[in-house]
Design a protein around this motif. Structure first.
Motif, short mmCIF file in Angstrom:
data_model
loop_
_atom_site.label_atom_id
_atom_site.label_comp_id
_atom_site.label_asym_id
_atom_site.label_seq_id
_atom_site.Cartn_x
_atom_site.Cartn_y
_atom_site.Cartn_z
N GLU A 1 1.81 3.59 3.14
CA GLU A 1 2.30 2.97 4.38
C GLU A 1 3.82 3.05 4.37
O GLU A 1 4.50 2.21 3.78
N HIS B 1 0.86 -1.19 0.00
CA HIS B 1 0.00 0.00 0.00
C HIS B 1 0.90 1.24 0.00
O HIS B 1 1.77 1.39 0.87
N ARG C 1 -2.90 5.14 -1.24
CA ARG C 1 -2.94 3.71 -0.90
C ARG C 1 -2.75 2.86 -2.16
O ARG C 1 -2.09 1.84 -2.14
N HIS D 1 3.19 -3.67 6.49
CA HIS D 1 2.08 -2.73 6.35
C HIS D 1 1.98 -1.87 7.60
O HIS D 1 2.67 -2.10 8.60
N SER D 2 1.04 -0.91 7.54
CA SER D 2 0.66 -0.16 8.73
C SER D 2 -0.84 0.05 8.68
O SER D 2 -1.49 -0.32 7.71
#
Ligand SMILES: [Zn+2]
Length: 328
Positions: free
Chosen positions: A62, A59, A106, A150-151
């Motif tokens: 992130e 994404h 994103r 990810h975050s």
């Protein structure tokens, strides 16, 4: 009180904003890499061992994964066994990052973490993300062990998503951090990279984890991400046990395994949560209303139901939240 009245009192979760503490780094030095695929670098130790991959930017908004890979490159990372691939996945989305609209990058055309099923990869849908996934596919087909960094949308504790299989749960436990392990089936909107191919085959030793290192733009997501990636590399014999030792965080006292029983997929044009959930809330009583999908009440299916990653992207077909129960 009717549902209509209750809805007026709702706190719209999408209005919560968080500060952007991180700045995107320049990843263009890694574009040419050393493979045929842009933004993919593979180092071969020449020694036997697994092919390990660390992936960032599935994404584009992130940031912590990209900063982690940059940190490893700047410290001249080289595997001591097997092979190591470092991948900036959706670099095109990342290049659109704008601190004034930090959620907008994103993806370019669609979520790159929903395109990993054979129906999409072998199909004819042509988007920035499907084309990139098809480029990465031959690399990932050679990978034995993958960590996809990810975050999250909300500043909740870091977690590892290990997929539905026992082998994923085992790998997450062997990693020993972070505190929370979430075992789930994925999303009805499409397959994640973590679940791709042999990663999702119980009879294959190939295995993958997805790290959620904290909120997208909070500083601590970087230290969490670097720590987890270092532990993943060390667990799999890829780097020496003392490499970048100073970047390691203390281990949690224990890990909790939460099994997702009910991913709540949105079926209507609108979805509203009953509370401004941010994640890990434990709802004591079965039957509690947690939101409305259109006019349909969504209730907790059992006592002590845990809200996992409630989303701010409340659109038809997307996952609003995952409901889980602590099993270990
Ligand atoms: Zn993500």
């Amino acid at each position: 009180m009717t549902n209509m009245i209750k809805k007026v009192l709702l706190v719209p979760i999408s209005n919560i904003e968080y500060p952007v503490e991180l700045s995107p780094i320049d990843i263009t030095p890694y574009m040419s890499g050393n493979t045929d695929v842009d933004y993919v670098t593979t180092f071969d130790s020449g020694q036997p061992g697994p092919h390990v991959m660390i992936s960032a930017l599935t994404h584009g908004n992130e940031l912590c994964g990209a900063i982690t890979l940059d940190h490893f490159f700047k410290n001249n990372i080289r595997p001591i066994a097997g092979k190591l691939s470092l991948v900036f996945a959706n670099y095109a989305a990342y290049q659109m990052f704008d601190a004034d609209k930090p959620s907008a990058s994103r993806f370019v055309d669609e979520d790159m973490n929903r395109v990993w099923g054979p129906d999409v990869l072998d199909g004819d849908r042509s988007t920035t993300e499907t084309r990139r996934a098809r480029e990465l596919r031959p690399i990932i087909d050679q990978v034995d062990l993958m960590l996809d960094i990810h975050s999250m949308q909300h500043p909740t504790p870091a977690l590892i998503i290990c997929g539905p299989l026992e082998k994923g749960r085992k790998l997450a436990k062997n990693l020993t951090t972070p505190q929370y392990i979430v075992s789930d089936q994925g999303h009805s909107a499409g397959k994640r990279m973590r679940d791709y191919g042999y990663f999702g085959d119980p009879s294959s030793p190939k295995n993958a984890l997805l790290l959620e290192a904290g909120q997208h733009w909070e500083k601590s997501s970087v230290s969490v991400s670097i720590d987890a990636a270092l532990r993943f590399l060390k667990l799999n014999g890829c780097v020496e046990a003392n490499w970048l030792e100073d970047d390691q965080l203390p281990l949690p006292n224990s890990q909790s395994l939460i099994e997702v029983t009910d991913p709540i997929t949105i079926h209507n044009a609108t979805f509203h949560f009953a509370e401004p959930f941010t994640g890990f809330e434990c709802i004591k009583k079965a039957g509690t209303i947690l939101g409305w999908d259109g006019d349909v009440e969504v209730r907790t299916p059992y006592d002590n139901c845990i809200m996992i990653m409630p989303s701010r992207r409340l659109y038809k077909g997307q996952t609003a939240v995952r409901l889980g129960r602590k099993i270990d």
